[in-house]
Design a protein around this motif. Structure first.
Motif, PDB file in Angstrom:
ATOM      1  N   PHE A   1      -7.296 -10.318  -2.945  1.00 33.56           N
ATOM      2  CA  PHE A   1      -7.932  -9.332  -3.062  1.00 33.56           C
ATOM      3  C   PHE A   1      -8.043  -8.313  -1.560  1.00 33.56           C
ATOM      4  O   PHE A   1      -8.394  -6.822  -1.922  1.00 33.56           O
ATOM      5  N   HIS A   2      -7.442  -8.328  -0.559  1.00 31.88           N
ATOM      6  CA  HIS A   2      -6.378  -6.874   0.446  1.00 31.88           C
ATOM      7  C   HIS A   2      -6.545  -5.974  -0.486  1.00 31.88           C
ATOM      8  O   HIS A   2      -6.052  -6.107  -1.465  1.00 31.88           O
ATOM      9  N   GLY A   3      -7.065  -5.419  -0.180  1.00 33.15           N
ATOM     10  CA  GLY A   3      -7.067  -3.419  -0.711  1.00 33.15           C
ATOM     11  C   GLY A   3      -5.422  -2.098  -0.162  1.00 33.15           C
ATOM     12  O   GLY A   3      -4.983  -1.865  -0.281  1.00 33.15           O
ATOM     13  N   GLY A   4      -4.786  -3.921   1.098  1.00 28.08           N
ATOM     14  CA  GLY A   4      -4.123  -2.566   1.055  1.00 28.08           C
ATOM     15  C   GLY A   4      -2.272  -2.945   0.215  1.00 28.08           C
ATOM     16  O   GLY A   4      -1.328  -2.173   1.369  1.00 28.08           O
ATOM     17  N   LYS A   5      -2.318  -3.790  -0.483  1.00 22.42           N
ATOM     18  CA  LYS A   5      -0.752  -4.124  -1.656  1.00 22.42           C
ATOM     19  C   LYS A   5      -0.797  -2.328  -1.830  1.00 22.42           C
ATOM     20  O   LYS A   5      -1.798  -1.517  -2.936  1.00 22.42           O
ATOM     21  N   PRO A   6       0.533  -2.535  -2.258  1.00 19.42           N
ATOM     22  CA  PRO A   6       0.716  -0.975  -2.829  1.00 19.42           C
ATOM     23  C   PRO A   6       0.035  -0.833  -4.259  1.00 19.42           C
ATOM     24  O   PRO A   6      -0.254  -1.780  -5.011  1.00 19.42           O
ATOM     25  N   ALA A   7       0.169   0.126  -5.043  1.00 19.79           N
ATOM     26  CA  ALA A   7      -0.622   0.130  -5.562  1.00 19.79           C
ATOM     27  C   ALA A   7       0.822   0.096  -6.615  1.00 19.79           C
ATOM     28  O   ALA A   7       1.727   0.252  -7.630  1.00 19.79           O
ATOM     29  N   GLY A   8       0.213  -0.732  -8.139  1.00 21.34           N
ATOM     30  CA  GLY A   8       0.965  -1.542  -9.340  1.00 21.34           C
ATOM     31  C   GLY A   8       0.786  -2.501  -9.029  1.00 21.34           C
ATOM     32  O   GLY A   8       1.416  -3.214  -9.311  1.00 21.34           O
ATOM     33  N   SER A   9       0.511  -3.233  -7.528  1.00 24.41           N
ATOM     34  CA  SER A   9       0.149  -4.677  -7.489  1.00 24.41           C
ATOM     35  C   SER A   9      -0.747  -5.308  -7.459  1.00 24.41           C
ATOM     36  O   SER A   9      -1.006  -6.580  -6.717  1.00 24.41           O
ATOM     37  N   LYS A  10      -1.722  -4.387  -7.049  1.00 22.24           N
ATOM     38  CA  LYS A  10      -3.555  -4.815  -7.230  1.00 22.24           C
ATOM     39  C   LYS A  10      -4.147  -5.023  -8.354  1.00 22.24           C
ATOM     40  O   LYS A  10      -4.000  -4.788  -9.496  1.00 22.24           O
ATOM     41  N   ARG A  11      -4.503  -5.972  -8.754  1.00 21.27           N
ATOM     42  CA  ARG A  11      -5.592  -6.756  -9.779  1.00 21.27           C
ATOM     43  C   ARG A  11      -6.672  -5.882  -9.461  1.00 21.27           C
ATOM     44  O   ARG A  11      -7.076  -6.034 -11.133  1.00 21.27           O
ATOM     45  N   GLN A  12      -7.075  -5.330  -8.754  1.00 25.83           N
ATOM     46  CA  GLN A  12      -8.364  -4.808  -9.040  1.00 25.83           C
ATOM     47  C   GLN A  12      -8.464  -3.884  -8.277  1.00 25.83           C
ATOM     48  O   GLN A  12      -7.902  -4.090  -6.666  1.00 25.83           O
ATOM     49  N   ALA A  13      -9.447  -2.922  -8.219  1.00 20.42           N
ATOM     50  CA  ALA A  13      -9.451  -1.456  -7.617  1.00 20.42           C
ATOM     51  C   ALA A  13     -10.576  -2.081  -6.057  1.00 20.42           C
ATOM     52  O   ALA A  13     -10.420  -1.085  -5.153  1.00 20.42           O
ATOM     53  N   TRP A  14     -11.056  -2.791  -6.352  1.00 20.97           N
ATOM     54  CA  TRP A  14     -11.734  -3.100  -4.661  1.00 20.97           C
ATOM     55  C   TRP A  14     -11.168  -2.971  -3.903  1.00 20.97           C
ATOM     56  O   TRP A  14     -10.608  -4.021  -3.858  1.00 20.97           O
ATOM     57  N   GLU A  15     -11.878  -2.330  -2.945  1.00 18.06           N
ATOM     58  CA  GLU A  15     -11.125  -2.636  -1.331  1.00 18.06           C
ATOM     59  C   GLU A  15     -12.937  -2.527  -0.256  1.00 18.06           C
ATOM     60  O   GLU A  15     -13.644  -1.792  -0.698  1.00 18.06           O
ATOM     61  N   ASN A  16     -12.613  -3.216   0.869  1.00 20.92           N
ATOM     62  CA  ASN A  16     -13.819  -3.459   2.248  1.00 20.92           C
ATOM     63  C   ASN A  16     -13.381  -3.434   2.709  1.00 20.92           C
ATOM     64  O   ASN A  16     -11.986  -4.214   3.669  1.00 20.92           O
ATOM     65  N   GLU A  17     -12.850  -2.473   4.233  1.00 26.60           N
ATOM     66  CA  GLU A  17     -12.237  -2.673   5.218  1.00 26.60           C
ATOM     67  C   GLU A  17     -12.646  -3.737   5.780  1.00 26.60           C
ATOM     68  O   GLU A  17     -12.156  -3.859   6.364  1.00 26.60           O
ATOM     69  N   GLU A  18     -14.005  -3.887   5.728  1.00 25.95           N
ATOM     70  CA  GLU A  18     -14.406  -5.645   6.646  1.00 25.95           C
ATOM     71  C   GLU A  18     -13.696  -6.308   6.188  1.00 25.95           C
ATOM     72  O   GLU A  18     -13.253  -7.304   6.959  1.00 25.95           O
TER      73      GLU A  18
END
Length: 606
Positions: free
Chosen positions: A507-524
């Motif tokens: 779930f970490h949002g910092g992964k590069p495009a094309g390797s994330k299973r979902q678009a959800w991101e939350n800085e905290e």
């Protein structure tokens, strides 16, 4: 004939209690390993210890002269045998071996590294490779430089002899400068980075071959779980001379495959089977009974049939038994005796988190999260799942049992409908077309049964009709990483038994495009998940993951649905089936991948 409900409830209660005890034992194990330096060496120096169950069906039978095992693994053709460039190539992982591996309890044990240790704070790890070996199948030695080069290839944006970067390269981002190099982004300013703002090169990675048999890995900071990461399949090496000589052809079955695991590839007949034999150069070869490992290519939905009726090389010596086949096995005295339970470290979840209508509205996501009755899924799968209320499965360190967390998405159909008030979908009306993306050919894991029942629940509770978009492996992954599906039905089989694998890797949002299973991101969420990596005290670390769970559930970045429970069938002549400390028989899976090195065949029919 269905199982007596009262008996089923008693069995489930006993199972859940065993798993809760296992969770506490796992936490104590992690507590004991938190001392790093000396403790890590103690864990590493012990070598491999594998638990075993007694012979099944043929007590006292002498081992067969021919030690052949027909393995359930390949549900479709592998894309290659190159795990170093493509974790999801779906090949035979017994052909490969890393520095470390896991035992049936998910505990890290030695593989090509016979021991390992860390400095005082766990920021530098040293791995001592078995000297003077001939581990590669062509007789080359497995050396520290193999891992320096292969870890660099895993991280590379343009890996040698591969068509694209490994989507799982982030598993080694803990290595010094790895994320900068892998993502082609500037190094982050901090102590010891006077050249922050520049993109790291491969030569600047924290990887060093001290000598031929000693690998030193410098990390971005303290990481108590780094041995678990290098024990995972993603971190096996590739044979550099083969890659450099043959390029992308080196692992496609067209030239002899040079590998370093317990078995080697002899023949790969595309769409039919892959044949393997024992690698006599593997460090533990003398203790391996199986000499021929055969992988017929059989879709998962047909596995139980191949187990009971398959012939020749299209037979199976073990198979998972899904909910649709389980009654047939349980009602047949002979087949019932072959069943073995295993609580697999995995979770099924829904992702309404790509920011696509109608789930771009938090209230709608919250309504969805209260509309699924997880207990109903236990019934429709004949007990092959347990209700989930958090990311980490019960029995694994990091599992959360917190009433406040469990209440965030608890089943409440009235609350679900009330949350739609004030939205365009108030009263369960005016829904747009909603499609749920799912991976196909996973009937053995009860995927279709569950998503079809969830669809029925959503229709009944919210008036929401969903269409199911079922895709086979590669098209599914392409669609998944595109992050353009309004809803995704997905499973997460743990790669290493640590919450970092769930919260950060998934779930970490910092992964590069094309390797994330979902678009959800939350800085905290991202900040806390990253901070938890460096916390050595397991209780303090767990508290951080509780906060991660609260954040993601309140925002409905995901919906934990059920944990996986397996019933696997083993032929009576399969002996020495590995077992864990809870008494579950453990076949090859995602964490443990050394079952074939333990099996012995005695009394095969015919």
């Amino acid at each position: 004939m269905s199982q007596d409900p009262q008996l089923a409830a008693q069995q489930r209660q006993g199972l859940e209690e065993r798993l809760r005890r296992a969770t506490m034992n796992r936490r104590r194990l992690v507590q004991g390993a938190a001392g790093i330096g000396a403790g890590a060496m103690a864990l590493g120096a012990g070598g491999r210890t594998i638990g075993r169950v007694s012979a099944q069906g043929t007590p006292g039978a002498a081992p067969d002269a021919e030690q052949v095992f027909y393995n359930f693994l390949m549900q479709q053709d592998p894309s290659s045998y190159d795990f170093n460039a493509d974790l999801y190539c779906n090949a035979e992982f017994e052909c490969w071996a890393g520095l470390l591996t896991f035992d049936p309890d998910g505990v890290v044990v030695a593989d090509w590294a016979e021991s390992w240790s860390a400095n005082e704070d766990g920021s530098v790890w040293t791995f001592n490779i078995r000297p003077d070996n001939t581990g590669w199948t062509n007789g080359d030695p497995v050396t520290a430089e193999d891992f320096v080069w292969s870890f660099g290839r895993l991280l590379s944006p343009q890996p040698e002899g591969a068509s694209a970067q490994n989507v799982y390269s982030f598993i080694l981002y803990d290595i010094k400068n790895a994320e900068s190099f892998s993502t082609n982004t500037p190094k982050v300013a901090g102590e010891g980075t006077p050249d922050s703002g520049q993109v790291a090169t491969r030569e600047e990675l924290g990887l060093r071959a001290v000598d031929q048999w000693t690998l030193e890995v410098t990390l971005e900071g303290p990481r108590a779980n780094f041995p678990q990461k290098v024990a995972y399949l993603a971190c096996v090496p590739a044979h550099r001379p083969s890659v450099e000589q043959h390029g992308v052809e080196w692992a496609l079955g067209n030239v002899p495959l040079v590998s370093n695991g317990p078995f080697k590839l002899d023949k790969w007949e595309k769409g039919v089977e892959a044949l393997h034999s024992k690698n006599e150069g593997y460090w533990d070869a003398e203790n391996i009974s199986i000499t021929s490992l055969i992988d017929p290519i059989i879709p998962g939905n047909n596995a139980a049939l191949a187990f009971t009726s398959g012939e020749g090389n299209q037979q199976l010596d073990w198979s998972p038994v899904g909910a649709s086949d389980l009654p047939r096995f349980q009602e047949d005295p002979e087949l019932a005796g072959l069943l073995r339970q295993y609580v697999y470290p995995g979770i099924w979840m829904l992702l309404p988190s790509n920011g696509i209508a109608p789930f771009d509205d938090l209230k709608v996501r919250q309504a969805l999260s209260h509309a699924v009755d997880r207990e109903r899924l236990v019934t429709v799968t004949n007990g092959l799942v347990l209700p989930a209320s958090s990311m980490v499965p019960v029995g694994v360190y990091g599992h959360i049992e917190d009433p406040e967390i469990s209440a965030i998405q608890q089943y409440d159909p009235e609350l679900a409908m009330s949350l739609l008030v004030g939205t365009p979908y108030e009263g369960g009306q005016n829904w747009p077309e909603v499609t749920v993306l799912m991976r196909g050919n996973e009937g053995q894991y009860n995927s279709n049964i569950m998503i079809e029942d969830i669809a029925d629940q959503l229709q009944t509770t919210l008036g929401l009709a969903i269409q199911i978009n079922e895709l086979v492996e590669q098209p599914f992954r392409d669609a998944l990483y595109a992050n353009d599906s309004p809803l995704v039905w997905i499973r997460w089989w743990y790669d290493y038994p640590d919450p970092d694998n769930g919260y950060f890797d998934m779930f970490h949002g910092g992964k590069p495009a094309g390797s994330k299973r979902q678009a959800w991101e939350n800085e905290e969420f991202d900040r806390i998940a990253f901070e938890a990596k460096s916390v050595l005290d397991p209780d303090e670390r767990l508290a951080l993951y509780v906060e991660c769970e609260r954040i993601i559930q309140e925002d409905v970045g995901y919906m934990p649905i059920v944990y996986r429970v397996d019933q696997n069938a083993f032929k009576p002549w399969v002996q020495n089936v590995p077992t864990n400390s809870l008494g579950f028989s453990v076949p090859d899976g995602n964490i443990y991948v050394r079952a074939a090195t333990e099996y012995q065949i005695a009394g095969r029919e015919g």
